[in-house]
Write an enzyme that holds these catalytic residues in place. Sequence first.
Site, short mmCIF file in Angstrom:
data_model
loop_
_atom_site.label_atom_id
_atom_site.label_comp_id
_atom_site.label_asym_id
_atom_site.label_seq_id
_atom_site.Cartn_x
_atom_site.Cartn_y
_atom_site.Cartn_z
N ARG A 1 -4.20 6.09 -11.75
CA ARG A 1 -3.05 5.30 -11.32
C ARG A 1 -3.47 4.65 -10.01
NH1 ARG A 1 0.45 5.14 -6.55
NH2 ARG A 1 2.49 4.39 -7.21
N LEU A 2 -3.45 3.33 -9.94
CA LEU A 2 -3.96 2.55 -8.82
C LEU A 2 -2.81 2.19 -7.89
CD1 LEU A 2 -6.15 0.24 -11.07
CD2 LEU A 2 -6.97 2.21 -9.73
N ASP A 3 -2.82 2.78 -6.70
CA ASP A 3 -1.71 2.61 -5.77
C ASP A 3 -1.65 1.19 -5.22
OD1 ASP A 3 0.38 3.84 -3.94
OD2 ASP A 3 -1.05 3.09 -2.45
N ALA A 4 -0.47 0.61 -5.22
CA ALA A 4 -0.15 -0.66 -4.52
C ALA A 4 -1.26 -1.69 -4.63
CB ALA A 4 0.17 -0.36 -3.05
N VAL A 5 -1.56 -2.11 -5.85
CA VAL A 5 -2.66 -3.06 -6.04
C VAL A 5 -2.34 -4.44 -5.45
CG1 VAL A 5 -3.51 -1.88 -8.09
CG2 VAL A 5 -1.84 -3.72 -8.35
N HIS A 6 -1.06 -4.71 -5.18
CA HIS A 6 -0.71 -5.99 -4.54
C HIS A 6 -1.26 -6.06 -3.11
CE1 HIS A 6 2.57 -3.04 -4.10
NE2 HIS A 6 2.60 -3.45 -2.83
N GLU B 1 0.19 0.19 -9.86
CA GLU B 1 1.47 0.07 -9.17
C GLU B 1 1.44 -1.30 -8.50
OE1 GLU B 1 4.20 1.83 -5.55
OE2 GLU B 1 2.02 1.93 -5.46
N ASP C 1 11.51 -2.35 -11.72
CA ASP C 1 12.76 -2.99 -12.14
C ASP C 1 13.57 -2.06 -13.03
OD1 ASP C 1 11.94 -5.20 -10.74
OD2 ASP C 1 12.21 -6.61 -12.39
N HIS D 1 15.19 0.55 -10.81
CA HIS D 1 16.29 0.01 -10.01
C HIS D 1 17.54 -0.22 -10.86
CE1 HIS D 1 13.22 -0.20 -7.15
NE2 HIS D 1 12.98 -1.49 -7.09
N ILE E 1 12.24 8.60 -4.56
CA ILE E 1 12.95 9.74 -3.97
C ILE E 1 12.52 9.92 -2.53
CG2 ILE E 1 13.35 12.23 -4.09
CD1 ILE E 1 12.68 12.06 -7.09
#
Length: 589
Positions: free
Chosen positions: A239-244, A280, A306, A309, A377
């Site tokens: 799982r690749l954290d915050a790729v943006h 992500e 989304d 949310h 959370i």
Amino acid sequence: MTIEVWAPRAERVRLRRPGAPDVELSRDAGWWRGEVALAPGDEYGFVLGDSDDLRPDPRSRRQPRGVHGPSAWVDLDAFAWTDAAWTGRPLAGGLIYELHVGTFTPEGTLDAAATRLDHLTDLGVTHVELLPVNGFNGTHNWGYDGVLWYTVQEEYGGPSAYQRFVDAAHAAGIAVLQDVVYNHLGPSGNYLPEFGPYLRDGQSTTWGSSIDLDQPEVRAYILENALSWMRDFHVDGLRLDAVHALHESPGSPVHILRELSERTDALSTHLGRPLTLIAESDLNDPVMILPRESGGHGLTAQWSDDWHHAVHVALTGETDGYYADFAALEAVPKTWSQGFFHDGTLSSFRGRPHGVPIPDEVPSSRLVTFAQDHDQIGNRAAGDRLSATLSTDRLAVAAVLTLTAPGTPMLFMGEEWGASTPWQFFTSHPEPELAEATARGRKAEFAQMGWDESLVPDPNDPATFDRSRLDWSERDSGDHGRLLDLYRRLAGLRRAVPDLTDPRRPSRGATSAEAIGGRVYELERGDARVLVNLSEVPWRVSLGSGESVWLSTREVEQDGDTVVVPVDAAVIVGPSSVVKALWAQAPTR
């Protein structure tokens, strides 16, 4: 053996071992190499330039004295794997379980986590996703402040315990996904800039300096790390954290995610088992999951904030901050049927249009969908789960939405029994000034968003960490046990009914309507219908020809061809022939 390190900024590099003379390394175009004999467990480090300070190996596999101390040599090939027959698991049709090693069990170790794998198999979990385990300063942390990406945190058991955990998971039929962070480094113990230009000047992320992906050796450092988890530790995906927050120049010949995807697929072919990459990303851009042949990066899946949310607002009624847009009547139906809510629509939180539509041909399984996760959370002021504010009936509705929605469902540890323990933001910075700055910044962040500062716990207070540990003694009692039973039944239903794992987009869509005191939703998956009543009055729904109730979260009434969905309840209906082949429905409550 030959030991090497990339240190173009150093004019001199020595390898130092306790009780032995320093070994002068030879330079070759930014790389320093030398011959040295190291046995498993031997400690060593590098001394740069004229300094006398020891630095850990940037590719260290083990840090027995923490990230500021010497590295220890590890022979990963020495482990006796028993998973030769393991053929892996595809993500499509799977159920992911996200856990943090340090708080999953009272012991907070990988070996202890392995003793709970039977709980996951009973639940129907196919993939366990570990929050980052790489080396960070201190004894406990979420893991996103790591500074030595090749290590396994010593408090978790180190690399040997990690191998034992993966081997045990495979024996239990569970694939392992590892959360990795390549977009920034933690604030303490990051010595990489002393070795070379790992960080990009003048550009930063929310969490610190940006990684310089324009440097070939930095890219190689990341790519080799990613492949090492899957090759050397037998992990089934990342799982690749915050790729943006991965920044590279527009002129880069190939995006690093595409390059990682290509190399992962090549390794998958060689190993003969599926390897998964999950992004992500807050971009709402299907480029992440589109095939490379279509101009995409070719990743397996991406998280869908989304969906979270939309469900969170429907269940809680919260509409602050980025939740505001998801108060729209169509939020749940749109994300159910189209994947993104923001697909070019105006995001009031961002103040601009956001997102791109997902092409109809993209399988719904490429979106990871969840009602709770560590971020949503833990990044609340008090780290409160849905169980802190919602009734058991509404938690049951969340379970139904999570396990019937199009997408690959993911649970956050303890969600399956409505854990009463919070999941708070915790750190263990040994440096008092860093601990104070972290606590102060945390309070200021929430004050700016209008939260009560008194709700924000001190991240460095050991009690914050202790509160976040799961309480396994409550799992089978009362409402906790009934909720857990529902999750198990839902997972079983999902495995048994092809419509609930069909990766094609729902052909008949989804609808919602305002009702007294709330809303009702009719959400379809093939021949199955999910009826959700979040209003204050019972909801009468006509059954189609040959339809009957498959599962309900509360006892329902049937009057001929009509089913009455109770308040705060979810009911799954479909062809009677299916339910006869499954089980006689027994109400949860």
